[in-house]
Design an enzyme around this catalytic site. Structure first.
Site, PDB file in Angstrom:
ATOM      1  N   GLU A 281       0.804  -1.229   0.000  1.00  0.00           N
ATOM      2  CA  GLU A 281       0.000   0.000   0.000  1.00  0.00           C
ATOM      3  C   GLU A 281       0.839   1.281   0.000  1.00  0.00           C
ATOM      4  O   GLU A 281       0.812   2.056   0.964  1.00  0.00           O
ATOM      5  CB  GLU A 281      -0.999  -0.004   1.167  1.00  0.00           C
ATOM      6  CG  GLU A 281      -0.428  -0.179   2.547  1.00  0.00           C
ATOM      7  CD  GLU A 281      -1.499  -0.345   3.622  1.00  0.00           C
ATOM      8  OE1 GLU A 281      -2.551  -0.940   3.343  1.00  0.00           O
ATOM      9  OE2 GLU A 281      -1.264   0.122   4.758  1.00  0.00           O
TER      10      GLU A 281
ATOM     11  N   GLU B 274      -5.847  -7.823   1.605  1.00  0.00           N
ATOM     12  CA  GLU B 274      -6.276  -7.615   2.985  1.00  0.00           C
ATOM     13  C   GLU B 274      -7.749  -7.264   2.993  1.00  0.00           C
ATOM     14  O   GLU B 274      -8.198  -6.408   2.229  1.00  0.00           O
ATOM     15  CB  GLU B 274      -5.489  -6.486   3.674  1.00  0.00           C
ATOM     16  CG  GLU B 274      -4.027  -6.789   3.918  1.00  0.00           C
ATOM     17  CD  GLU B 274      -3.309  -5.647   4.621  1.00  0.00           C
ATOM     18  OE1 GLU B 274      -3.967  -4.880   5.364  1.00  0.00           O
ATOM     19  OE2 GLU B 274      -2.097  -5.500   4.409  1.00  0.00           O
TER      20      GLU B 274
END
Length: 532
Positions: A210, A419
């Site tokens: 990320e 996730e």
């Protein structure tokens, strides 16, 4: 300190009468059943067999969040160590975490018992290369070889991330880490070591976790490692950094480092290892607060700034027009050669998604002479508090909307849901019904997306264990397994969600709604048959 161990339950034999035992068990079962059915009633019924055979289900962790052994066997500090030890995460740190460094065999055994088909974890750069480059630490190398071999021998597919908020502190001190072009050379060297040492067994490589949130939090707000920011934009005061341009600079260098590593893999390793290199992106479900033109435009702009920031260079070779317009010269420009290198430099995208946000136009910030990333975006968020441990609403349509956007805007790339999981307050309760409801809803949406032709390859529930969380430390919980931090052995305890996920993964012919069973608990009766 109050013990975090699950409360000891009385067995039926210790209670006054068998009828009392049955009555109490029935009442608790009834309550759990009603809680679960509040959300799943009317939901689609599906099973593991409804997904393609080559679709993988797993769970994930990351190095600093699980390993511990922070000062053992040659590991040097990372920027996450420094941030945590400065007291910014409730005074807590990952020095011990879940002690995964020593307990990896026990954890892999739990993965097997759960039925995981894949496990996503990260390598600690500072454990493998304590100087950031140069000699490999033999103890670090041995640990990751042992972990990977343990996974492979148990039929679990390793998915490896190279960087998850934990750049070696030595590189941050030497030249500023990700704000310097020197990082491209050092990251490529690190990736080369990992490909060479582990690539004969690891097929799925994620370069950076990320980068959008890492850069916004670490270089604009200063609310996460490496804690760089400048007034008036700091969420946590810092004496170094510049919020007006460093977030853009960090992502720029991450994209160049990622593409350099991907190019290296394709030229040097792919023909013999046959693996894949990708990158992960954090994404909300983006929705306008009102049905006005301003809020709709602001919603698209917010998505450009969060998702397009990473995806448009990877797909088209340049940043979104809205970003270049609003940030101007503060956002770096790719050379023609760099643009060509970045474009197409991925084999898959990891999507990280937890919840939705509502967007309101905030264009007045563009009048400010001094602006950061947030002011350039000119949008306000609502419906989310990153700094609380409140539970996420179960709103899986936001994930579905985002998956559709990836198909429409970026050519339907191969996607792993890297996730996705429910946040709860950290306590000893093992009856995490809200997490079961959350997983049921989101996995169902992934199946719907697959049936509509989206190119999704796998789903990883976050997280396998209760970990040291980035913002919350040990104050919040995402795990399928509770870790008793008052126990010297850090004993793991399966939650209801672990049993639900396990039954789904193992019992391919059973409806997912019928896979909840609280087994071998003398004070509870099985509730699995009540769902069927």
């Amino acid at each position: 300190m109050k013990s975090m161990m699950p409360p000891k339950r009385e067995s039926c034999e210790s209670m006054e009468t068998p009828n009392t035992c049955f009555t109490n068990a029935f009442m608790l079962t009834f309550l759990l059943l009603n809680l679960a059915l509040e959300t799943v009633a009317g939901a689609d019924t599906y099973s593991r067999d409804d997904f393609p055979a080559n679709f993988v289900f797993g769970s994930g962790t990351s190095a600093y969040q699980i390993e511990g052994a922070a000062n053992e066997e040659g590991r040097s500090s990372s920027i996450w160590d420094t941030f945590a030890h400065a007291g910014y995460v409730h005074g807590e740190n990952g020095d011990v975490a879940c002690d995964g460094y020593h307990k990896y065999k026990e954890d892999v055994k739990l993965m097997v018992e759960t039925g995981l088909e894949a496990y996503r974890f990260s390598i600690s750069w500072s454990r493998l290369l304590p100087n950031g480059r140069g000699p490999v630490n033999p103890k670090g190398l041995q640990y990751y070889n042992n972990l990977i071999n343990q996974l492979i021998s148990n039929g679990i597919q390793p998915h490896v991330t190279l960087h998850n908020y934990d750049l070696p502190q030595v590189l941050e001190d030497e030249y500023g880490g990700w704000v310097s072009r020197h990082i491209i050379r050092d990251f490529t060297y690190y990736a080369d070591v990992c490909f060479r040492e582990f690539g004969d067994r690891v097929l799925y490589w994620t370069t950076v976790n990320e980068p959008n949130v890492f850069s916004f939090g670490g270089y604009d707000q200063g609310s996460s490692p490496p804690h760089r920011c400048s007034p008036p934009f700091c969420a946590i005061k810092s004496n170094r950094g510049n919020s007006t341009y460093e977030p853009y600079l960090a992502v720029h260098h991450i994209l160049l480092a990622h593409s350099s590593a991907a190019r290296l893999y394709r030229k040097k390793y792919r023909h013999k290892q046959h693996g894949y290199v990708g990158i992960s992106v954090y994404s909300f479900g983006f929705f306008p607060q009102t049905n006005t033109e301003k809020d709709r435009v602001a919603t698209q702009r917010a998505r450009d700034f969060f998702v397009g920031w990473v995806m448009e260079p990877l797909q088209y070779g340049d940043y979104p027009i809205s970003m270049k317009t609003n940030a101007g010269v503060r956002i770096p420009a790719f050379t023609t050669r760099e643009s060509e290198q970045v474009k197409g430099s991925f084999d898959f995208i990891g999507v990280i998604h937890y919840t939705n946000i509502n967007i309101t136009d905030n264009s007045d910030t563009l009048k400010n002479q001094l602006r950061d990333f947030n002011a350039d975006m000119a949008a306000k968020f609502s419906g989310l508090d990153l700094f609380s441990n409140e539970e996420y609403p179960v709103t899986p349509w936001g994930l579905r909307e985002e998956l559709n956007n990836f198909k429409l805007l970026y050519g339907n790339p191969p996607i792993f849901i890297h996730e996705n999981g429910q946040r709860t307050a950290s306590d000893s309760s093992l009856q995490d019904v809200s997490r079961v409801k959350y997983l049921h809803g989101y996995i169902g949406v992934v199946l719907d997306a697959l049936r509509d032709g989206l190119n999704i390859k796998g789903y990883f529930a976050w997280s396998f264990l209760d970990l040291f969380e980035l913002l919350d430390g040990y104050k919040s919980s995402f795990g399928l397994y509770y870790v008793d931090r008052d126990d010297p052995e850090l004993k793991r305890h399966p939650k209801l969600s672990a049993k639900w996920y396990s039954r789904f993964l193992k019992n391919r012919s059973t409806s997912i709604v019928g896979t909840v069973e609280l087994e071998k608990d003398p004070s509870l009766v099985s509730i699995g048959h009540l769902f069927e």
